[in-house]
Design a protein around this motif. Structure first.
Motif, PDB file in Angstrom:
ATOM      1  N   ALA A 135      64.706  61.464 -36.082  1.00 36.35           N
ATOM      2  CA  ALA A 135      65.344  62.184 -35.650  1.00 36.35           C
ATOM      3  C   ALA A 135      64.741  63.104 -34.876  1.00 36.35           C
ATOM      4  O   ALA A 135      65.538  63.766 -34.047  1.00 36.35           O
ATOM      5  N   ARG A 176      73.177  69.904 -30.028  1.00 31.90           N
ATOM      6  CA  ARG A 176      72.976  69.174 -31.556  1.00 31.90           C
ATOM      7  C   ARG A 176      71.517  68.557 -31.870  1.00 31.90           C
ATOM      8  O   ARG A 176      71.476  68.169 -32.489  1.00 31.90           O
ATOM      9  N   LEU A 190      69.879  71.298 -45.971  1.00 31.73           N
ATOM     10  CA  LEU A 190      72.360  70.468 -45.564  1.00 31.73           C
ATOM     11  C   LEU A 190      72.792  72.032 -46.014  1.00 31.73           C
ATOM     12  O   LEU A 190      73.600  71.731 -45.902  1.00 31.73           O
ATOM     13  N   ALA A 233      77.652  72.162 -42.545  1.00 32.73           N
ATOM     14  CA  ALA A 233      76.601  71.056 -43.018  1.00 32.73           C
ATOM     15  C   ALA A 233      76.785  70.564 -41.671  1.00 32.73           C
ATOM     16  O   ALA A 233      75.536  69.571 -40.993  1.00 32.73           O
ATOM     17  N   VAL A 234      78.192  69.608 -41.248  1.00 31.61           N
ATOM     18  CA  VAL A 234      77.993  68.475 -40.314  1.00 31.61           C
ATOM     19  C   VAL A 234      79.542  69.207 -39.946  1.00 31.61           C
ATOM     20  O   VAL A 234      80.819  69.704 -40.490  1.00 31.61           O
ATOM     21  N   ARG A 289      68.934  77.098 -47.172  1.00 30.07           N
ATOM     22  CA  ARG A 289      68.500  76.294 -46.064  1.00 30.07           C
ATOM     23  C   ARG A 289      66.876  77.112 -45.159  1.00 30.07           C
ATOM     24  O   ARG A 289      66.433  76.839 -45.119  1.00 30.07           O
ATOM     25  N   ALA A 300      65.602  66.587 -44.053  1.00 31.06           N
ATOM     26  CA  ALA A 300      66.428  66.026 -44.589  1.00 31.06           C
ATOM     27  C   ALA A 300      65.964  65.125 -45.585  1.00 31.06           C
ATOM     28  O   ALA A 300      65.843  65.171 -47.250  1.00 31.06           O
ATOM     29  N   ILE A 301      67.013  64.102 -45.163  1.00 29.05           N
ATOM     30  CA  ILE A 301      66.879  62.706 -45.558  1.00 29.05           C
ATOM     31  C   ILE A 301      65.751  62.442 -45.814  1.00 29.05           C
ATOM     32  O   ILE A 301      65.552  61.499 -47.082  1.00 29.05           O
ATOM     33  N   ARG A 325      67.055  68.494 -38.603  1.00 29.49           N
ATOM     34  CA  ARG A 325      66.930  69.469 -39.743  1.00 29.49           C
ATOM     35  C   ARG A 325      67.853  68.046 -40.438  1.00 29.49           C
ATOM     36  O   ARG A 325      67.226  67.833 -41.718  1.00 29.49           O
ATOM     37  N   TRP A 326      68.494  67.331 -40.397  1.00 29.10           N
ATOM     38  CA  TRP A 326      69.210  66.024 -41.052  1.00 29.10           C
ATOM     39  C   TRP A 326      67.884  65.014 -41.159  1.00 29.10           C
ATOM     40  O   TRP A 326      67.843  64.332 -42.541  1.00 29.10           O
ATOM     41  N   LEU A 352      69.982  70.382 -35.204  1.00 23.41           N
ATOM     42  CA  LEU A 352      71.099  69.788 -36.213  1.00 23.41           C
ATOM     43  C   LEU A 352      70.140  68.458 -36.826  1.00 23.41           C
ATOM     44  O   LEU A 352      69.835  67.833 -37.202  1.00 23.41           O
ATOM     45  N   ALA A 353      70.075  67.421 -35.569  1.00 21.08           N
ATOM     46  CA  ALA A 353      69.797  65.703 -35.812  1.00 21.08           C
ATOM     47  C   ALA A 353      68.541  66.234 -36.831  1.00 21.08           C
ATOM     48  O   ALA A 353      68.104  65.575 -36.937  1.00 21.08           O
TER      49      ALA A 353
END
Length: 402
Positions: free
Chosen positions: A194, A212, A274, A326-327, A280, A222-223, A218-219, A215-216
């Motif tokens: 990320a 993006r 997400l 979210a996506v 969020r 989160a993962i 944040r993902w 967004l990248a």
């Protein structure tokens, strides 16, 4: 669904001014959130502070699925998410969002500068600590690794050299495979990818990709949070020495109640990053409160180790984007619409199934041949360490490099 003030894809901008009543409603909402944080654990990555054996057989997932405290935590979280979604659609929710916009506007207007300074500061810090790859529990004797991390820090301050910094982060993760098992390094894969993706996208001249970058980020966090939380279900014994050494961490709860509920809290707040804008942002605020609380009992190592996650959480909390998706993928009509109340339990169930299957499944693929029937859990989940003497003495044949 419309966006207000700014988008994930645009250059950060100053939100417009709102009325004072919105601020009062936001303050009331945040005060209510703060009042609920007392029961949440101070988070520390157990591998930084207690000995462990990564190839030990994990506790069967059935033990978690039959644990009443796991389901109690899930129920409380679902209630919070559903309540937040309902509030988000009202003037109160809009007021809380506007208040967050106003408070965080100075940060959001310099979001890229803040993130690059945070990345640079993190790599300077681990260069100064020395002897580690990317994170406190990945030790190395190589001085070249430390100097490479200083080079990464230097490269984040120019758009031309940011891709070099990104490549350096991924290269360090790959080089660490020489000394550490792949499964162990999966703890840090999502975050590393990320941050590297953010650096590449932020340096891009293509606005479609640059849009993006957050967004990248944040993902990735989160993962990373959801994946690391699974240790509390797979290896609750890893946490026993810390709980015994610092009993105040449990807020008076029995350890076997506290640990599964702490795991649920970490997983679900990672999942919350997400979800819809208010969910969020409040998840990010809650996680920041927990991480900062952990600095007092665990010290500077905890602060340095979580620095990149905390920096990204500040930006999630500050992001004024009102987009709920979210996506950007078209979902089948048969599935609950994202942002609807029905989508919360469905989305959480999917996240749990995917990540739990991945964690236990990959661990079995890598280490099932080494599982010994009848091994006592306390002897297979901890290795003895002079630096951390609170861990039980492991049998020599059970010790492994971690």
């Amino acid at each position: 669904m419309s966006r207000v003030h700014a988008t994930n894809g645009s250059t950060p901008v100053e939100p417009r001014a709102e009325n004072s009543g919105a601020l009062k409603r936001a303050a009331a909402g945040l005060a209510a959130l703060g009042a609920g944080l007392w029961a949440l654990p101070a988070e520390a990555h157990v591998k930084w502070f207690a000995p462990y054996i990564v190839d030990a057989a994990p506790q069967p997932i059935s033990a978690t699925l039959t644990n009443v405290w796991f389901w109690t935590g899930i129920g409380l979280v679902l209630a919070f998410f559903l309540a937040t979604l309902m509030v988000e659609r009202t003037f109160v929710g809009r007021g809380i969002q506007s208040g967050l916009d106003r408070v965080s506007a100075p940060l959001w207007s310099r979001a890229d500068d803040f993130m690059r300074v945070s990345i640079g500061g993190f790599f300077v810090a681990i260069f100064a600590v020395g002897g580690i790859y990317l994170t406190p529990d990945l030790k190395t004797d190589s001085e070249i690794i430390s100097w490479a991390q200083l080079l990464i820090a230097m490269c984040v301050f120019s758009r031309r050299t940011m891709p070099i910094a990104a490549a350096g982060i991924i290269t360090l993760w790959v080089v660490a495979l020489r000394e550490y098992d792949l499964f162990h390094l999966l703890d840090y894969l999502a975050l590393g990818v990320a941050v590297a993706a953010y650096l590449v996208m932020a340096s891009s001249q293509d606005e479609k990709w640059r849009a993006r970058r957050f967004l990248a980020l944040r993902w990735g966090i989160a993962i990373a949070l959801m994946w690391s939380s699974l240790e509390k279900f797979a290896y609750p014994d890893w946490f026993y020495p810390l709980v015994e050494e610092k009993p105040f961490l449990t807020f008076g709860m029995p350890r076997d109640v506290f640990i599964p509920m702490a795991g649920v809290a970490e997983f679900t707040m990672g999942f919350g990053l997400l979800w819809t804008p208010l969910v969020r942002r409040l998840s990010a605020v809650a996680l920041l409160a927990i991480f900062f609380t952990a600095v007092y009992p665990f010290g500077r190592i905890d602060l340095v180790g979580h620095a990149l996650i905390m920096a990204a959480l500040f930006l999630v909390a500050a992001d004024p984007c009102r987009e709920a998706k979210a996506v950007a993928v078209k979902m089948p009509n048969a599935l609950p619409r994202f942002g609807s109340l029905a989508a919360v339990p469905a989305g959480l169930a999917v996240a749990l199934v995917v990540l739990v299957s991945g964690y236990w499944g990959l661990h079995g693929v890598f280490y099932s041949a080494g599982y010994e029937a009848g091994q006592q859990q306390e002897l297979t989940t901890h290795s003895h360490s002079k630096e951390y003497p609170h861990g039980p003495q492991a049998k020599p044949e059970n010790q492994s490099h971690h």
